[in-house]
Structure formats: C-alpha cells, structure tokens
Design an enzyme around this catalytic site. Structure first.
Site, PDB file in Angstrom:
ATOM      1  N   VAL A 172      48.530  80.642 -41.964  1.00  0.00           N
ATOM      2  CA  VAL A 172      49.050  81.020 -43.283  1.00  0.00           C
ATOM      3  C   VAL A 172      49.628  82.434 -43.225  1.00  0.00           C
ATOM      4  O   VAL A 172      50.723  82.698 -43.734  1.00  0.00           O
ATOM      5  CB  VAL A 172      47.955  80.940 -44.376  1.00  0.00           C
ATOM      6  CG1 VAL A 172      48.473  81.460 -45.704  1.00  0.00           C
ATOM      7  CG2 VAL A 172      47.460  79.498 -44.535  1.00  0.00           C
ATOM      8  N   HIS A 206      51.698  68.299 -46.906  1.00  0.00           N
ATOM      9  CA  HIS A 206      50.779  67.341 -47.527  1.00  0.00           C
ATOM     10  C   HIS A 206      51.569  66.384 -48.428  1.00  0.00           C
ATOM     11  O   HIS A 206      52.511  66.802 -49.111  1.00  0.00           O
ATOM     12  CB  HIS A 206      49.775  68.065 -48.427  1.00  0.00           C
ATOM     13  CG  HIS A 206      48.802  68.947 -47.715  1.00  0.00           C
ATOM     14  ND1 HIS A 206      48.631  68.977 -46.349  1.00  0.00           N
ATOM     15  CD2 HIS A 206      47.914  69.851 -48.222  1.00  0.00           C
ATOM     16  CE1 HIS A 206      47.680  69.858 -46.043  1.00  0.00           C
ATOM     17  NE2 HIS A 206      47.240  70.401 -47.165  1.00  0.00           N
ATOM     18  N   CYS A 235      45.771  74.130 -51.666  1.00  0.00           N
ATOM     19  CA  CYS A 235      47.136  73.645 -51.389  1.00  0.00           C
ATOM     20  C   CYS A 235      47.439  72.302 -52.081  1.00  0.00           C
ATOM     21  O   CYS A 235      48.518  72.121 -52.666  1.00  0.00           O
ATOM     22  CB  CYS A 235      47.354  73.526 -49.884  1.00  0.00           C
ATOM     23  SG  CYS A 235      45.944  72.862 -48.983  1.00  0.00           S
ATOM     24  N   GLY A 267      46.730  72.312 -42.511  1.00  0.00           N
ATOM     25  CA  GLY A 267      45.837  72.739 -43.599  1.00  0.00           C
ATOM     26  C   GLY A 267      44.491  73.219 -43.085  1.00  0.00           C
ATOM     27  O   GLY A 267      43.741  73.865 -43.810  1.00  0.00           O
ATOM     28  N   THR A 300      47.423  87.074 -38.185  1.00  0.00           N
ATOM     29  CA  THR A 300      47.602  86.340 -36.922  1.00  0.00           C
ATOM     30  C   THR A 300      47.357  84.842 -37.108  1.00  0.00           C
ATOM     31  O   THR A 300      47.515  84.074 -36.171  1.00  0.00           O
ATOM     32  CB  THR A 300      46.609  86.863 -35.854  1.00  0.00           C
ATOM     33  OG1 THR A 300      45.296  86.811 -36.435  1.00  0.00           O
ATOM     34  CG2 THR A 300      46.930  88.292 -35.452  1.00  0.00           C
ATOM     35  N   GLY A 301      46.979  84.416 -38.295  1.00  0.00           N
ATOM     36  CA  GLY A 301      46.655  83.005 -38.542  1.00  0.00           C
ATOM     37  C   GLY A 301      47.870  82.208 -38.980  1.00  0.00           C
ATOM     38  O   GLY A 301      48.977  82.747 -39.123  1.00  0.00           O
ATOM     39  N   GLN A 318      46.949  64.546 -45.883  1.00  0.00           N
ATOM     40  CA  GLN A 318      47.095  65.981 -45.626  1.00  0.00           C
ATOM     41  C   GLN A 318      47.335  66.325 -44.160  1.00  0.00           C
ATOM     42  O   GLN A 318      46.716  65.763 -43.250  1.00  0.00           O
ATOM     43  CB  GLN A 318      45.854  66.716 -46.163  1.00  0.00           C
ATOM     44  CG  GLN A 318      45.747  66.609 -47.681  1.00  0.00           C
ATOM     45  CD  GLN A 318      44.610  67.383 -48.298  1.00  0.00           C
ATOM     46  OE1 GLN A 318      43.953  66.888 -49.219  1.00  0.00           O
ATOM     47  NE2 GLN A 318      44.339  68.599 -47.862  1.00  0.00           N
ATOM     48  N   ASN A 360      52.333  72.677 -47.060  1.00  0.00           N
ATOM     49  CA  ASN A 360      51.072  73.296 -47.497  1.00  0.00           C
ATOM     50  C   ASN A 360      50.950  74.748 -47.057  1.00  0.00           C
ATOM     51  O   ASN A 360      50.241  75.525 -47.685  1.00  0.00           O
ATOM     52  CB  ASN A 360      49.876  72.496 -46.968  1.00  0.00           C
ATOM     53  CG  ASN A 360      49.962  72.253 -45.477  1.00  0.00           C
ATOM     54  OD1 ASN A 360      50.875  71.559 -44.999  1.00  0.00           O
ATOM     55  ND2 ASN A 360      49.052  72.817 -44.723  1.00  0.00           N
TER      56      ASN A 360
HETATM   57  N1  LIG Z   1      46.255  76.198 -43.797  1.00  0.00           N
HETATM   58  C1  LIG Z   1      46.503  75.944 -45.075  1.00  0.00           C
HETATM   59  O1  LIG Z   1      47.310  75.059 -45.461  1.00  0.00           O
HETATM   60  C2  LIG Z   1      45.856  76.739 -46.144  1.00  0.00           C
HETATM   61  C3  LIG Z   1      46.272  76.558 -47.432  1.00  0.00           C
HETATM   62  C4  LIG Z   1      45.694  77.291 -48.444  1.00  0.00           C
HETATM   63  C5  LIG Z   1      44.708  78.188 -48.125  1.00  0.00           C
HETATM   64  N2  LIG Z   1      44.297  78.357 -46.839  1.00  0.00           N
HETATM   65  C6  LIG Z   1      43.248  79.337 -46.578  1.00  0.00           C
HETATM   66  O2  LIG Z   1      43.778  80.448 -45.872  1.00  0.00           O
HETATM   67  C7  LIG Z   1      42.798  80.963 -44.984  1.00  0.00           C
HETATM   68  C8  LIG Z   1      43.347  81.023 -43.562  1.00  0.00           C
HETATM   69  O3  LIG Z   1      43.799  79.751 -43.156  1.00  0.00           O
HETATM   70  P1  LIG Z   1      44.655  79.542 -41.816  1.00  0.00           P
HETATM   71  O4  LIG Z   1      45.000  78.113 -41.812  1.00  0.00           O
HETATM   72  O5  LIG Z   1      45.730  80.560 -41.682  1.00  0.00           O
HETATM   73  O6  LIG Z   1      43.518  79.846 -40.684  1.00  0.00           O
HETATM   74  P2  LIG Z   1      43.689  80.403 -39.208  1.00  0.00           P
HETATM   75  O7  LIG Z   1      44.962  79.970 -38.586  1.00  0.00           O
HETATM   76  O8  LIG Z   1      42.409  80.059 -38.520  1.00  0.00           O
HETATM   77  O9  LIG Z   1      43.742  82.034 -39.384  1.00  0.00           O
HETATM   78  C9  LIG Z   1      42.655  82.812 -39.833  1.00  0.00           C
HETATM   79  C10 LIG Z   1      43.061  84.290 -39.917  1.00  0.00           C
HETATM   80  O10 LIG Z   1      41.991  85.056 -40.478  1.00  0.00           O
HETATM   81  C11 LIG Z   1      41.709  86.165 -39.629  1.00  0.00           C
HETATM   82  N3  LIG Z   1      40.307  86.548 -39.723  1.00  0.00           N
HETATM   83  C12 LIG Z   1      39.216  85.807 -39.433  1.00  0.00           C
HETATM   84  N4  LIG Z   1      38.085  86.524 -39.640  1.00  0.00           N
HETATM   85  C13 LIG Z   1      38.494  87.747 -40.097  1.00  0.00           C
HETATM   86  C14 LIG Z   1      37.799  88.938 -40.446  1.00  0.00           C
HETATM   87  N5  LIG Z   1      36.466  88.997 -40.437  1.00  0.00           N
HETATM   88  N6  LIG Z   1      38.527  90.005 -40.849  1.00  0.00           N
HETATM   89  C15 LIG Z   1      39.881  89.954 -40.878  1.00  0.00           C
HETATM   90  N7  LIG Z   1      40.595  88.856 -40.535  1.00  0.00           N
HETATM   91  C16 LIG Z   1      39.889  87.765 -40.126  1.00  0.00           C
HETATM   92  C17 LIG Z   1      42.053  85.651 -38.260  1.00  0.00           C
HETATM   93  O11 LIG Z   1      42.203  86.727 -37.350  1.00  0.00           O
HETATM   94  P3  LIG Z   1      41.961  86.518 -35.756  1.00  0.00           P
HETATM   95  O12 LIG Z   1      43.250  85.947 -35.215  1.00  0.00           O
HETATM   96  O13 LIG Z   1      41.702  87.909 -35.291  1.00  0.00           O
HETATM   97  O14 LIG Z   1      40.783  85.611 -35.585  1.00  0.00           O
HETATM   98  C18 LIG Z   1      43.377  84.934 -38.562  1.00  0.00           C
HETATM   99  O15 LIG Z   1      44.415  85.885 -38.706  1.00  0.00           O
HETATM  100  C19 LIG Z   1      41.568  80.087 -45.188  1.00  0.00           C
HETATM  101  O16 LIG Z   1      40.750  80.696 -46.165  1.00  0.00           O
HETATM  102  C20 LIG Z   1      42.117  78.804 -45.711  1.00  0.00           C
HETATM  103  O17 LIG Z   1      41.178  78.118 -46.481  1.00  0.00           O
HETATM  104  C21 LIG Z   1      44.852  77.657 -45.824  1.00  0.00           C
END
Ligand SMILES: NC(=O)c1ccc[n+]([C@@H]2O[C@H](COP(=O)([O-])OP(=O)(O)OC[C@H]3O[C@@H](n4cnc5c(N)ncnc54)[C@H](OP(=O)(O)O)[C@@H]3O)[C@@H](O)[C@H]2O)c1
Length: 329
Positions: A12, A234, A126, A157, A9-10, A153, A307
């Site tokens: 990424v 980025h 990223c 991200g 749901t996030g 960035q 990213n």
């Molecule tokens: N954004 C980027 O460019 C990027 C790049 C590389 C790596 N990352 C990494 O990817 C990860 C997610 O980033 P994002 O930007 O997608 O964040 P985000 O939009 O905040 O999404 C977080 C996701 O993780 C889920 N989640 C949180 N706690 C959980 C749990 N205890 N068990 C199962 N699922 C859980 C959330 O579910 P709910 O909706 O239920 O809360 C949501 O689906 C991070 O570790 C980040 O460092 C991000």
C-alpha cells in the site's frame, strides 16, 4: 506540505508514493517510514531517491500529515504519538475505524464529517470502500433496506507475502505462506480471523463500516468474503433491496453521475468490469446492472476496484486533498 508515508516499503505504501506523485499532492518534503530493519533503504518519489527512516525520526521531523499503512498494532501504538506532535494521521489499518471518536471516511460519500479537531482519521476496509461508492447515490434516492454482498478478493489485499505465495506456487518454488492453504488455482472462503458468530472479521468489517460511513444504522448488511488468485483488484456481487421501487434507466444514470464511479455495462458487447481493467485505476467500476427478479425493489450489481488504490492509497490521499482544500490541514 511535509508528508510522512508510514509503511513506505509495503504494497500500500509504495502505491501511496505513486498516487501522491500522480495527483501532484503539494509535497515539499517526503518522509518515508518503515520498520527499523528497513531504515536506510531507499524509495523513489518523483524521480528522486529518499532514505527510509524510523518512526521516532519521523515524529521528530514534525510532518503535517502522515499516511499510515503499517498494520493495526503499529497504528495503535504510533498514530497517537504523531497526533500529539501535531501531525494529522490518515490510517489504513482497522485500528481506529470503529472507534466512536474517530471519523471513517470515503470522500465521495462522507468527507463532510471531518473537522479541524480530527487528528486521526480512518480509511475504511478496501471491500467496504468500493461498495459504498456505488451504494451512496442509490441510498439517497431509494433508501436501502438490506445488502447481500459476496466478494472475490485479490491477494494484494494481504500484502507482499501473499503476492509472493501466489507467484511461488505458480512457479513451483517453496516459500513462506500467507494463507493456510494453496491459493493458486484455488478459492479460500476466509479473510481475516473467524469470530464467535461464524463470520470472519473482514465480513463483520463490511457490516459495521457500511453503516458508519453511510451514517445509517438501519441498513442491514450480510457478507461472505472470499480470497481468489487474482492481483488486479477486488470484485463484489452486491444484491441491494430498497424501501422504494426504482427505474433501471434511472439507476444507471445515478451511477453514471456518481463521482469516483465508472459504469461499464454493455452485455451485448461483452463489456463488464474485471480486475484486469480496474488495475491501476483510481475509480470504482460498476456493471451487470440488473433487477433481482426474485423479489420486489431489489437490484444486482457487480462492483470492481483496485484495492491498493481506491481501496487504500487513493482514498487516503483523497482525504488529505479534501482536508487541504478545506483548510483542515
Ligand atoms: N493491501 C491492501 O489492499 C490493503 C487495503 C487497505 C488497507 N490495508 C492495510 O494497510 C496496511 C499495510 O498493508 P500492506 O498490504 O501494504 O502490507 P505490507 O506489504 O506487508 O507492508 C507493511 C509495511 O508496514 C511497515 N511496518 C511494519 N511494521 C512496522 C513498524 N513497527 N513501524 C513502521 N513500519 C512498519 C513495513 O515495513 P518493513 O518493510 O520494514 O517491514 C511495510 O512498509 C495493513 O494495516 C493493511 O491492513 C491494506
């Protein structure tokens, strides 16, 4: 293959679903996973609706592969549980990247390090991913001594909360803040937490991860990482000092031949990479290719990528593709 997307749901995670569909990854069963509060919600995949399940339910379904993007603490806790159940985990968080027992992989650079024994594989940061795709052919040819990188960035991200902060500020709406300051019409020279040496964790990730992926501890890297009010991707100003001198035409040709890289470099026609162009693309764009005239054997590049794609989802799916193709999955 049974594929779980943990964090579906996030930001990424939703791009992961898109990339799996676009690249026609052989998904026979999709298992979208998120936190307990999202269980029962629906996500779309190839025109069909799938119900989001919890981690426990997903582990019981014994997926072949789990693409994780649910934050570092969820990864530390849950990735080993999936691995114990026989699932290969490809993790986007920083949890496992510098663990000496885990591989840190950008397929165009070092996919060959993956073996059948690897059950948790780390996707790099990223900013590091897009930079090493450009560095790889140049290091092979001229041997890199030192890299000075400054990043610009995207708010994507930081995840959903940051995108909401930027759009709320733009529309004059009060809301939750992902950053300690206003991001709209501002620049924040601070990504992730500050370390004792005055650098941020994001900066230190770029330093350590570059050495690990390139397999060369002698490459010296210094970084300044900066958040800007942009969404598409980025950007990075990268200054590279080589052991050996180079020919600019040859540099261009090496970059043109590098898999996953597109050269956009025609200043006479005002062509250079921008986040707007990188958005929704799987490749890394490189331009502003020019000699640093202030010292010998030194080059300047401008490197841009989406990213959420090459910096996260696309790279993870490419690792899964490589493993499938090579009988490692
Ligand atoms: N954004 C980027 O460019 C990027 C790049 C590389 C790596 N990352 C990494 O990817 C990860 C997610 O980033 P994002 O930007 O997608 O964040 P985000 O939009 O905040 O999404 C977080 C996701 O993780 C889920 N989640 C949180 N706690 C959980 C749990 N205890 N068990 C199962 N699922 C859980 C959330 O579910 P709910 O909706 O239920 O809360 C949501 O689906 C991070 O570790 C980040 O460092 C991000």
């Amino acid at each position: 293959m049974k594929v779980a997307v943990v964090g579906a749901t996030g930001l990424v995670g939703s791009v992961m679903l898109k990339v799996l569909a676009e690249r026609n990854f052989p998904v026979t069963e999709l298992i979208p996973v998120a936190s307990a509060k999202s269980a029962g919600k629906e996500v779309d995949f190839k025109g069909k609706k799938y119900k989001v399940v919890t981690v426990d339910d997903a582990i019981a379904m014994k997926p072949d592969v789990a693409l994780f993007s649910a934050g570092g603490s969820t990864s530390l806790e849950q990735a080993p549980r999936f691995a114990e159940a026989g699932t290969v985990v490809i993790d986007n968080s920083s949890a496992w990247r510098m663990d000496p027992t885990k591989k840190l992989v950008v397929p165009e650079v070092n996919a060959n390090v993956i073996t059948k024994e690897d059950k948790i594989i780390a996707n790099p940061n990223c900013s590091t991913i897009q930079m090493v795709v450009a560095l790889k052919p140049l290091h092979e040819k001229y041997k890199i001594k030192r890299v000075v990188v400054s990043t610009y960035q995207s708010v994507t991200g930081t995840g959903k909360k940051a995108v909401d902060q930027l759009m709320n500020e733009r529309n004059g709406i009060e809301g939750a803040k992902a950053y300690p300051y206003t991001i709209d019409l501002n620049v924040i020279p601070h990504i992730d937490v500050f370390q004792d040496n005055g650098y941020t964790k994001e900066e230190m990730k770029m330093i350590y991860e570059t050495k690990k992926i390139m397999g060369d501890d002698s490459i010296r890297v210094t970084a300044t990482t900066v958040r800007i009010p942009v969404m598409g991707g980025h950007s990075e100003s990268v200054n590279i000092e080589f052991e050996n001198d180079f020919d600019l035409a040859e540099v261009r040709s090496l970059l043109e031949q590098q898999e996953g890289l597109i050269v956009v470099d025609d200043p006479a026609n005002l062509k250079y990479p921008m986040p707007m162009d990188a958005h929704e693309k799987d490749e890394v764009l490189v331009g502003r290719i020019r000699r640093d005239e202030s010292q010998p054997n030194t080059l300047n590049l401008w490197v841009v990528a989406d990213n959420l794609r090459k910096g996260a989802a696309t790279n993870a799916v490419q690792i899964a593709e490589y493993m499938k193709k090579n009988g490692l999955l």
